[in-house]
Design a protein around this motif. Structure first.
Motif, PDB file in Angstrom:
ATOM      1  N   GLN A 109       0.821  -1.201   0.000  1.00  0.00           N
ATOM      2  CA  GLN A 109       0.000   0.000   0.000  1.00  0.00           C
ATOM      3  C   GLN A 109       0.862   1.260   0.000  1.00  0.00           C
ATOM      4  N   LYS A 110       2.002   1.213   0.686  1.00  0.00           N
ATOM      5  CA  LYS A 110       2.877   2.377   0.732  1.00  0.00           C
ATOM      6  C   LYS A 110       3.987   2.312  -0.319  1.00  0.00           C
ATOM      7  N   VAL A 111       4.540   1.124  -0.536  1.00  0.00           N
ATOM      8  CA  VAL A 111       5.640   0.989  -1.494  1.00  0.00           C
ATOM      9  C   VAL A 111       5.167   1.250  -2.922  1.00  0.00           C
ATOM     10  N   LYS A 112       4.000   0.679  -3.259  1.00  0.00           N
ATOM     11  CA  LYS A 112       3.319   0.933  -4.535  1.00  0.00           C
ATOM     12  C   LYS A 112       4.085   0.458  -5.771  1.00  0.00           C
ATOM     13  N   VAL A 113       5.105  -0.352  -5.591  1.00  0.00           N
ATOM     14  CA  VAL A 113       5.818  -0.940  -6.736  1.00  0.00           C
ATOM     15  C   VAL A 113       5.832  -2.454  -6.507  1.00  0.00           C
ATOM     16  N   ASN A 114       4.999  -3.178  -7.252  1.00  0.00           N
ATOM     17  CA  ASN A 114       4.839  -4.607  -7.013  1.00  0.00           C
ATOM     18  C   ASN A 114       6.140  -5.377  -7.185  1.00  0.00           C
ATOM     19  N   TYR A 115       6.991  -4.935  -8.106  1.00  0.00           N
ATOM     20  CA  TYR A 115       8.259  -5.629  -8.325  1.00  0.00           C
ATOM     21  C   TYR A 115       9.156  -5.509  -7.096  1.00  0.00           C
ATOM     22  N   TRP A 116       9.149  -4.363  -6.424  1.00  0.00           N
ATOM     23  CA  TRP A 116       9.949  -4.194  -5.210  1.00  0.00           C
ATOM     24  C   TRP A 116       9.425  -5.078  -4.083  1.00  0.00           C
ATOM     25  N   ILE A 117       8.105  -5.202  -3.992  1.00  0.00           N
ATOM     26  CA  ILE A 117       7.514  -6.095  -2.988  1.00  0.00           C
ATOM     27  C   ILE A 117       7.908  -7.540  -3.283  1.00  0.00           C
ATOM     28  N   TYR A 118       7.899  -7.906  -4.546  1.00  0.00           N
ATOM     29  CA  TYR A 118       8.341  -9.252  -4.958  1.00  0.00           C
ATOM     30  C   TYR A 118       9.810  -9.472  -4.580  1.00  0.00           C
ATOM     31  N   GLN A 119      10.664  -8.487  -4.865  1.00  0.00           N
ATOM     32  CA  GLN A 119      12.078  -8.600  -4.506  1.00  0.00           C
ATOM     33  C   GLN A 119      12.247  -8.795  -2.996  1.00  0.00           C
ATOM     34  N   HIS A 120      11.511  -8.009  -2.233  1.00  0.00           N
ATOM     35  CA  HIS A 120      11.529  -8.099  -0.762  1.00  0.00           C
ATOM     36  C   HIS A 120      11.168  -9.523  -0.327  1.00  0.00           C
ATOM     37  N   ASN A 121      10.110 -10.066  -0.914  1.00  0.00           N
ATOM     38  CA  ASN A 121       9.637 -11.401  -0.581  1.00  0.00           C
ATOM     39  C   ASN A 121      10.668 -12.465  -0.957  1.00  0.00           C
ATOM     40  N   MET A 122      11.338 -12.286  -2.082  1.00  0.00           N
ATOM     41  CA  MET A 122      12.333 -13.267  -2.520  1.00  0.00           C
ATOM     42  C   MET A 122      13.592 -13.228  -1.654  1.00  0.00           C
ATOM     43  N   ILE A 123      13.959 -12.061  -1.151  1.00  0.00           N
ATOM     44  CA  ILE A 123      15.092 -11.979  -0.214  1.00  0.00           C
ATOM     45  C   ILE A 123      14.771 -12.796   1.042  1.00  0.00           C
ATOM     46  N   LEU A 124      13.539 -12.668   1.531  1.00  0.00           N
ATOM     47  CA  LEU A 124      13.122 -13.435   2.715  1.00  0.00           C
ATOM     48  C   LEU A 124      13.175 -14.934   2.438  1.00  0.00           C
ATOM     49  N   ARG A 125      12.788 -15.332   1.251  1.00  0.00           N
ATOM     50  CA  ARG A 125      12.777 -16.755   0.879  1.00  0.00           C
ATOM     51  C   ARG A 125      14.209 -17.290   0.783  1.00  0.00           C
ATOM     52  N   GLU A 126      15.076 -16.494   0.169  1.00  0.00           N
ATOM     53  CA  GLU A 126      16.479 -16.883  -0.010  1.00  0.00           C
ATOM     54  C   GLU A 126      17.184 -17.066   1.333  1.00  0.00           C
ATOM     55  N   HIS A 127      16.886 -16.194   2.286  1.00  0.00           N
ATOM     56  CA  HIS A 127      17.586 -16.188   3.580  1.00  0.00           C
ATOM     57  C   HIS A 127      16.737 -16.735   4.719  1.00  0.00           C
ATOM     58  N   ALA A 128      15.642 -17.419   4.401  1.00  0.00           N
ATOM     59  CA  ALA A 128      14.696 -17.868   5.431  1.00  0.00           C
ATOM     60  C   ALA A 128      15.371 -18.665   6.540  1.00  0.00           C
ATOM     61  N   PHE A 129      16.340 -19.524   6.179  1.00  0.00           N
ATOM     62  CA  PHE A 129      17.034 -20.362   7.161  1.00  0.00           C
ATOM     63  C   PHE A 129      18.506 -19.960   7.293  1.00  0.00           C
ATOM     64  N   GLY A 130      18.854 -18.791   6.811  1.00  0.00           N
ATOM     65  CA  GLY A 130      20.252 -18.368   6.772  1.00  0.00           C
ATOM     66  C   GLY A 130      20.692 -17.628   8.017  1.00  0.00           C
ATOM     67  N   ASN A 131      21.404 -16.520   7.820  1.00  0.00           N
ATOM     68  CA  ASN A 131      21.968 -15.767   8.936  1.00  0.00           C
ATOM     69  C   ASN A 131      21.145 -14.510   9.189  1.00  0.00           C
ATOM     70  N   PHE A 132      20.748 -14.311  10.443  1.00  0.00           N
ATOM     71  CA  PHE A 132      19.878 -13.185  10.800  1.00  0.00           C
ATOM     72  C   PHE A 132      20.558 -11.845  10.526  1.00  0.00           C
ATOM     73  N   LYS A 133      21.850 -11.748  10.813  1.00  0.00           N
ATOM     74  CA  LYS A 133      22.564 -10.485  10.575  1.00  0.00           C
ATOM     75  C   LYS A 133      22.616 -10.175   9.087  1.00  0.00           C
ATOM     76  N   GLU A 134      22.916 -11.176   8.278  1.00  0.00           N
ATOM     77  CA  GLU A 134      22.983 -10.958   6.831  1.00  0.00           C
ATOM     78  C   GLU A 134      21.610 -10.599   6.268  1.00  0.00           C
ATOM     79  N   LEU A 135      20.572 -11.273   6.756  1.00  0.00           N
ATOM     80  CA  LEU A 135      19.215 -10.958   6.309  1.00  0.00           C
ATOM     81  C   LEU A 135      18.861  -9.516   6.663  1.00  0.00           C
TER      82      LEU A 135
END
Length: 465
Positions: free
Chosen positions: A117-143
């Motif tokens: 609703q605030k970001v208003k760029v669906n591709y950026w929201i997708y990128q955000h979601n994919m970063i979470l998926r990539e690092h879901a079980f990784g390192n908290f500091k790096e995430l």
């Protein structure tokens, strides 16, 4: 309730992982979950969306210069692209062989909040979601570093307005208060100097970048350390602090197991997390295996995702439109990509207000009657025009039960699968619904068991796992 059913709901979104947990054992189940792969290909519905800054600028110019009909068309496409993004994610939650990764993505999504609703760029929201998926079980500091430097986050927390001499403290404050160390573990001076270090961090084609004209290259003192710190430096310093592990271990325990996590467990797992250098996978393994060994049923209220996906799975509904799930989640206050504020969904008792409980019961009544809201209703999600009266369509439903049993064994079967406890009053009610002369091989036996299931879904005990 069988332990494997409880943990299938806690680690996934329905009871369908129960057999895998029993067959593999929890340790192997977790290892399979950690190794699970995911599709990195851009979804088709985003192919035409602007991705680079130049494409975004061109897109906005075209909207600015378009006539009113064209503007409506652009807006409608953007809205439906956002709906497709939610449906795409729900599909992953429903169909991944080991859904723990998607559950962790949802956890991180509610930790590092950044709304469409605030970001208003669906591709950026997708990128955000994919970063979470990539690092879901990784390192908290790096995430955390990746999140702070995402386009979605710098837009959501107004860091685009954070410039040398005209500072905006939003990202600096939430980095400390909500994302890492928590209230009471930093000073206002840390927030101010953090904002100076983040000044000039702005949109980029592949994530946020510093703009030289807006960044502050003077020395800043942060948690007692002085230097010309930037985003990564801030996070490195934060993760040296004594109380850094506890906010996140509390939230993980709350998301998966306890609505009110005991503080001794928060500290115990937090200390272990620090020893493991903030690696998420060993922390999850320790929490899940040690808590699995305990008797802790009924300590957490099901969130709307678990409620609706369990309902659909139990009724074996095929081809259920993911858009209807998205609509249900919105009604329940769990609108994906759109939390009410940066704190995220509160969880716990907020998932069982009188209104939410009524909506759950109504949804169960509807699906157990073999009906679903018509797909036409999804057109109203764009917010265009008046809301039409609800239309319904017939769906096929059935429920799994032992056709060689009797009323009491079938009641016990469903209770073991669905309820963490059964008292005498509930048992009597269920036996009145499925009477002693019930014939499980009779033509309409399935509907009688579905009536029993519908009753169970309305019990307060069913809302807990």
């Amino acid at each position: 309730m069988k332990k494997s059913n409880v943990w299938s709901l806690r680690l996934g979104f329905s009871g369908k992982e129960s057999d895998k947990i029993e067959k593999l054992g929890l340790d192997k189940f977790l290892k399979h979950s950690y190794k699970s792969t995911f599709d990195k290909q851009l979804p088709a519905f985003l192919e035409d969306d602007p991705k680079t800054l130049s494409e975004l600028k061109e897109f906005r110019e075209s909207i600015k210069n378009a006539d009113s009909d064209a503007k409506k068309k652009f807006l409608k496409k953007e809205i439906y692209s956002g709906l497709d993004l939610r449906k795409w994610w729900v599909d992953k939650m429903r169909n991944d062989e080991f859904p723990l990764r998607e559950n962790m993505v949802c956890f991180w999504h509610n930790h590092f909040v950044s709304t469409s609703q605030k970001v208003k760029v669906n591709y950026w929201i997708y990128q955000h979601n994919m970063i979470l998926r990539e690092h879901a079980f990784g390192n908290f500091k790096e995430l955390t570093k990746q999140m702070v430097k995402s386009n979605a986050m710098v837009k959501y927390l107004d860091n685009v307005d954070n410039k040398k001499g005209k500072y905006n403290e939003n990202l600096s404050r939430e980095l400390l208060e909500l994302f890492t160390i928590g209230i009471g573990n930093y000073s206002e001076s840390d927030i101010k100097n953090g904002a100076r270090a983040l000044a000039g961090l702005n949109y980029g084609d592949d994530g946020a970048v510093y703009r030289p004209f807006a960044e502050d290259n003077t020395d800043k003192t942060y948690f007692g350390k002085t230097g010309n710190w930037k985003a990564d430096d801030l996070i490195d310093i934060i993760f040296e602090q004594k109380n850094i592990p506890y906010l996140i271990t509390r939230k993980i325990l709350k998301w998966f197991i306890y609505d009110n996590p005991p503080e001794d467990l928060v500290a115990y797992y937090g200390d272990y997390f620090r020893k493991k250098n903030f690696e998420i996978e060993p922390l999850l393994t320790k929490i899940f295996t040690e808590e699995y060994a305990k008797e802790n049923l009924g300590t957490k209220i099901k969130d709307p995702l678990v409620y609706i996906l369990q309902l659909i799975e139990e009724l074996e509904i095929k081809d259920f439109d993911n858009g209807l799930i998205v609509l249900f989640l919105r009604q329940q206050g769990m609108d994906l990509y759109n939390q009410v504020n940066v704190k995220g969904w509160d969880g716990g008792n907020s998932w069982l207000t009188s209104q939410i409980y009524l909506q759950r019961n109504n949804t169960s009544d509807l699906l157990c009657s073999g009906r679903s809201i018509s797909r036409k209703i999804l057109n109203t999600m764009s917010g265009e025009g008046e809301q039409p009266k609800a239309e319904f369509e017939k769906i096929d439903i059935k429920i799994d039960f032992d056709s060689n049993g009797n009323n009491k064994t079938i009641i016990a079967e469903l209770s073991s699968r669905l309820l963490f406890k059964v008292n005498d009053s509930m048992q009597k009610d269920m036996e009145n619904l499925l009477k002693y002369d019930f014939d499980p091989k009779e033509e309409h036996a399935n509907f009688a068991v579905i009536r029993l299931f519908n009753y169970i879904t309305k019990l307060p005990e069913y809302q807990l796992i």
